[in-house]
Scaffold this motif. Structure first.
Motif, PDB file in Angstrom:
ATOM      1  N   GLY A 187      -9.929  -3.543   7.820  1.00  0.00           N
ATOM      2  CA  GLY A 187     -10.627  -2.316   8.137  1.00  0.00           C
ATOM      3  C   GLY A 187     -11.854  -2.553   8.897  1.00  0.00           C
ATOM      4  N   THR A 188     -12.530  -3.573   8.743  1.00  0.00           N
ATOM      5  CA  THR A 188     -13.928  -3.938   9.344  1.00  0.00           C
ATOM      6  C   THR A 188     -13.726  -4.348  10.738  1.00  0.00           C
ATOM      7  OG1 THR A 188     -13.875  -6.144   8.750  1.00  0.00           O
ATOM      8  CG2 THR A 188     -14.692  -4.762   7.349  1.00  0.00           C
ATOM      9  N   ILE A 189     -12.590  -4.222  11.397  1.00  0.00           N
ATOM     10  CA  ILE A 189     -12.386  -5.027  12.792  1.00  0.00           C
ATOM     11  C   ILE A 189     -12.308  -3.524  13.842  1.00  0.00           C
ATOM     12  CG2 ILE A 189     -10.916  -6.312  14.285  1.00  0.00           C
ATOM     13  CD1 ILE A 189      -9.716  -7.806  11.763  1.00  0.00           C
ATOM     14  N   PRO A 190     -13.421  -3.869  14.614  1.00  0.00           N
ATOM     15  CA  PRO A 190     -13.135  -2.713  15.863  1.00  0.00           C
ATOM     16  C   PRO A 190     -12.075  -2.502  16.515  1.00  0.00           C
ATOM     17  CG  PRO A 190     -15.276  -3.964  15.911  1.00  0.00           C
ATOM     18  CD  PRO A 190     -14.524  -4.753  14.925  1.00  0.00           C
ATOM     19  N   GLY A 191     -11.636  -1.225  16.620  1.00  0.00           N
ATOM     20  CA  GLY A 191     -10.229  -0.889  16.906  1.00  0.00           C
ATOM     21  C   GLY A 191      -9.123  -0.626  16.287  1.00  0.00           C
ATOM     22  N   VAL A 192      -9.286  -0.974  14.766  1.00  0.00           N
ATOM     23  CA  VAL A 192      -8.191  -0.756  13.909  1.00  0.00           C
ATOM     24  C   VAL A 192      -8.330   0.677  13.461  1.00  0.00           C
ATOM     25  CG1 VAL A 192      -7.333  -1.419  11.633  1.00  0.00           C
ATOM     26  CG2 VAL A 192      -8.058  -3.331  13.195  1.00  0.00           C
ATOM     27  N   THR A 193      -7.361   1.369  13.510  1.00  0.00           N
ATOM     28  CA  THR A 193      -7.259   2.595  13.159  1.00  0.00           C
ATOM     29  C   THR A 193      -6.832   3.029  11.799  1.00  0.00           C
ATOM     30  OG1 THR A 193      -5.533   3.351  14.176  1.00  0.00           O
ATOM     31  CG2 THR A 193      -7.509   3.694  15.361  1.00  0.00           C
ATOM     32  N   GLU A 194      -5.868   1.983  11.290  1.00  0.00           N
ATOM     33  CA  GLU A 194      -5.074   2.201  10.323  1.00  0.00           C
ATOM     34  C   GLU A 194      -4.802   0.956   9.508  1.00  0.00           C
ATOM     35  OE1 GLU A 194      -1.602   4.914  10.328  1.00  0.00           O
ATOM     36  OE2 GLU A 194      -0.599   2.989   9.957  1.00  0.00           O
ATOM     37  N   VAL A 195      -5.191   0.687   8.174  1.00  0.00           N
ATOM     38  CA  VAL A 195      -4.923  -0.487   7.397  1.00  0.00           C
ATOM     39  C   VAL A 195      -4.045  -0.270   6.531  1.00  0.00           C
ATOM     40  CG1 VAL A 195      -6.125  -1.743   5.522  1.00  0.00           C
ATOM     41  CG2 VAL A 195      -7.510  -0.768   7.294  1.00  0.00           C
ATOM     42  N   HIS A 196      -2.965  -1.131   6.702  1.00  0.00           N
ATOM     43  CA  HIS A 196      -1.771  -1.400   5.628  1.00  0.00           C
ATOM     44  C   HIS A 196      -2.190  -2.158   4.742  1.00  0.00           C
ATOM     45  CE1 HIS A 196       0.802  -0.821   9.756  1.00  0.00           C
ATOM     46  NE2 HIS A 196       0.211   0.240   9.280  1.00  0.00           N
ATOM     47  N   ALA A 197      -2.449  -1.463   3.655  1.00  0.00           N
ATOM     48  CA  ALA A 197      -2.988  -2.194   2.481  1.00  0.00           C
ATOM     49  C   ALA A 197      -2.137  -3.006   1.554  1.00  0.00           C
ATOM     50  CB  ALA A 197      -3.815  -1.261   1.553  1.00  0.00           C
ATOM     51  N   GLY A 198      -0.754  -2.997   1.634  1.00  0.00           N
ATOM     52  CA  GLY A 198      -0.010  -4.017   1.104  1.00  0.00           C
ATOM     53  C   GLY A 198       0.464  -3.018  -0.018  1.00  0.00           C
ATOM     54  N   ARG A 199       0.802  -4.397  -0.931  1.00  0.00           N
ATOM     55  CA  ARG A 199       1.482  -3.596  -2.420  1.00  0.00           C
ATOM     56  C   ARG A 199       0.514  -3.776  -3.516  1.00  0.00           C
ATOM     57  NH1 ARG A 199       4.155  -9.055  -1.132  1.00  0.00           N
ATOM     58  NH2 ARG A 199       3.213 -10.532  -2.237  1.00  0.00           N
ATOM     59  N   TYR A 200      -0.633  -3.441  -3.113  1.00  0.00           N
ATOM     60  CA  TYR A 200      -1.923  -3.465  -4.131  1.00  0.00           C
ATOM     61  C   TYR A 200      -1.330  -2.450  -5.453  1.00  0.00           C
ATOM     62  CZ  TYR A 200      -3.385   0.923  -2.557  1.00  0.00           C
ATOM     63  OH  TYR A 200      -3.589   2.335  -2.094  1.00  0.00           O
ATOM     64  N   VAL A 201      -0.821  -1.457  -4.967  1.00  0.00           N
ATOM     65  CA  VAL A 201      -0.640  -0.494  -6.165  1.00  0.00           C
ATOM     66  C   VAL A 201       0.464  -1.079  -7.302  1.00  0.00           C
ATOM     67  CG1 VAL A 201       1.608   0.620  -5.108  1.00  0.00           C
ATOM     68  CG2 VAL A 201       0.097   2.014  -6.434  1.00  0.00           C
ATOM     69  N   ILE A 202       1.177  -2.008  -6.802  1.00  0.00           N
ATOM     70  CA  ILE A 202       1.984  -2.879  -7.905  1.00  0.00           C
ATOM     71  C   ILE A 202       1.599  -4.163  -7.973  1.00  0.00           C
ATOM     72  CG2 ILE A 202       4.147  -1.449  -7.711  1.00  0.00           C
ATOM     73  CD1 ILE A 202       5.033  -3.317  -5.737  1.00  0.00           C
ATOM     74  N   ALA A 203       0.256  -4.445  -8.265  1.00  0.00           N
ATOM     75  CA  ALA A 203      -0.586  -5.800  -8.436  1.00  0.00           C
ATOM     76  C   ALA A 203       0.345  -6.630  -9.425  1.00  0.00           C
ATOM     77  CB  ALA A 203      -1.794  -5.660  -8.437  1.00  0.00           C
ATOM     78  N   ASP A 204       0.311  -7.967  -9.252  1.00  0.00           N
ATOM     79  CA  ASP A 204       0.843  -8.746 -10.123  1.00  0.00           C
ATOM     80  C   ASP A 204      -0.201  -9.967 -10.492  1.00  0.00           C
ATOM     81  OD1 ASP A 204       0.955 -10.293  -7.702  1.00  0.00           O
ATOM     82  OD2 ASP A 204       2.788  -9.820  -7.463  1.00  0.00           O
ATOM     83  N   LEU A 205       0.241 -10.943 -11.399  1.00  0.00           N
ATOM     84  CA  LEU A 205      -0.679 -11.861 -11.449  1.00  0.00           C
ATOM     85  C   LEU A 205      -1.064 -12.644 -10.297  1.00  0.00           C
ATOM     86  CD1 LEU A 205       0.935 -13.446 -14.664  1.00  0.00           C
ATOM     87  CD2 LEU A 205      -1.130 -12.305 -14.583  1.00  0.00           C
ATOM     88  N   GLY A 242      -2.637  -0.473  13.674  1.00  0.00           N
ATOM     89  CA  GLY A 242      -2.490  -0.757  12.055  1.00  0.00           C
ATOM     90  C   GLY A 242      -2.138  -2.128  11.936  1.00  0.00           C
ATOM     91  N   GLY A 243      -2.667  -2.578  10.866  1.00  0.00           N
ATOM     92  CA  GLY A 243      -2.330  -4.042  10.414  1.00  0.00           C
ATOM     93  C   GLY A 243      -2.969  -4.170   9.035  1.00  0.00           C
ATOM     94  N   GLY A 244      -2.800  -5.378   8.673  1.00  0.00           N
ATOM     95  CA  GLY A 244      -3.220  -5.925   7.364  1.00  0.00           C
ATOM     96  C   GLY A 244      -2.202  -6.126   6.356  1.00  0.00           C
ATOM     97  N   GLY A 245      -2.594  -6.359   5.463  1.00  0.00           N
ATOM     98  CA  GLY A 245      -1.987  -6.399   4.075  1.00  0.00           C
ATOM     99  C   GLY A 245      -2.505  -6.504   2.659  1.00  0.00           C
ATOM    100  N   THR A 246      -2.023  -7.070   1.822  1.00  0.00           N
ATOM    101  CA  THR A 246      -2.679  -7.002   0.140  1.00  0.00           C
ATOM    102  C   THR A 246      -3.822  -7.943   0.604  1.00  0.00           C
ATOM    103  OG1 THR A 246      -0.499  -6.342  -0.496  1.00  0.00           O
ATOM    104  CG2 THR A 246      -2.384  -7.058  -2.131  1.00  0.00           C
ATOM    105  N   ALA A 247      -3.613  -8.903   1.001  1.00  0.00           N
ATOM    106  CA  ALA A 247      -4.644 -10.259   1.032  1.00  0.00           C
ATOM    107  C   ALA A 247      -5.721  -9.983   2.048  1.00  0.00           C
ATOM    108  CB  ALA A 247      -3.797 -11.451   1.104  1.00  0.00           C
ATOM    109  N   THR A 248      -5.440  -8.796   3.036  1.00  0.00           N
ATOM    110  CA  THR A 248      -6.504  -8.761   3.977  1.00  0.00           C
ATOM    111  C   THR A 248      -6.921  -7.284   3.949  1.00  0.00           C
ATOM    112  OG1 THR A 248      -4.737  -8.205   5.441  1.00  0.00           O
ATOM    113  CG2 THR A 248      -5.248 -10.570   5.244  1.00  0.00           C
ATOM    114  N   TRP A 249      -6.817  -6.505   2.995  1.00  0.00           N
ATOM    115  CA  TRP A 249      -7.310  -5.201   2.899  1.00  0.00           C
ATOM    116  C   TRP A 249      -8.534  -4.899   3.239  1.00  0.00           C
ATOM    117  CZ3 TRP A 249     -10.859  -3.090  -0.327  1.00  0.00           C
ATOM    118  CH2 TRP A 249     -11.227  -3.744  -1.300  1.00  0.00           C
TER     119      TRP A 249
END
Length: 185
Positions: A50-68, A39-46
């Motif tokens: 997920g498009t990289i072969p071998g990644v099974t889990e995307v850590h989507a970061g803090r998009y749920v509390i998105a700011d300006l 798993g890996g990633g973050g808000t800026a790379t969500w």
């Protein structure tokens, strides 16, 4: 540093970093240990991770509390808001509120620093914004108070009135406030 890069640079750096993670997984498995999750990633790379072969889990970061700041990437709308109160109207055109940079944050990294972060949009200045009422904008932030220039509808603000603020960056509001309310539609 990823959010400050344009999409192509973010994609390249993300792929380089995730490849190191995948290589590590292969080393672990060659040593006889099983690894189900990469798993890996973050808000800026969500949308890259997920498009990289071998990644099974995307850590989507803090998009749920998105700011300006994250809205400036173009993928998110602001979802975190802070409710503040007008505490003073010392003169026409000015309102003082009970929320300063301790409660809403001033993004010092971007504030007046265009050379370092050229990919931020022109309207991102590191200051929080007033969502409601229309016609109010920040002119300064102290630790515990904000000063707003007010005109139009906002000129009608009185002591005790509530205003809705959009944080420039979510880290401070999330850390400083004890209660959150989830609202849909």
């Amino acid at each position: 540093s990823m959010p400050y890069l344009d999409f192509e640079e973010r994609t390249l750096k993300t792929k380089e970093r995730i490849q190191r993670l995948i290589d590590s997984r292969e080393m672990v498995e060659r040593a006889g240990l099983h690894c189900d999750i990469v798993g890996g990633g973050g808000t800026a790379t969500w949308n890259i991770t997920g498009t990289i072969p071998g990644v099974t889990e995307v850590h989507a970061g803090r998009y749920v509390i998105a700011d300006l700041f994250y809205r400036s990437l173009g993928d998110f709308e602001v979802s975190l808001k802070v409710l503040a109160t007008v505490i003073s109207r010392p003169r026409k055109g000015l309102a003082v509120i009970d929320c300063g940079h301790k409660g809403i944050h001033l993004d010092y990294s971007a504030h007046g620093n265009r050379q370092k972060y050229p990919h931020l949009p022109d309207d991102y200045d590191g200051f929080p914004k007033v969502e409601s009422p229309k016609g109010a904008r920040f002119i300064s932030l102290d630790a515990e108070h904000g000063r707003l220039a007010v005109e139009g509808d906002a000129e009608q603000l009185r002591r005790g009135d509530k205003i809705v603020l959009l944080p420039a960056y979510e880290a401070t509001p999330v850390n400083q406030h004890d209660y959150y309310f989830g609202i849909r539609n």
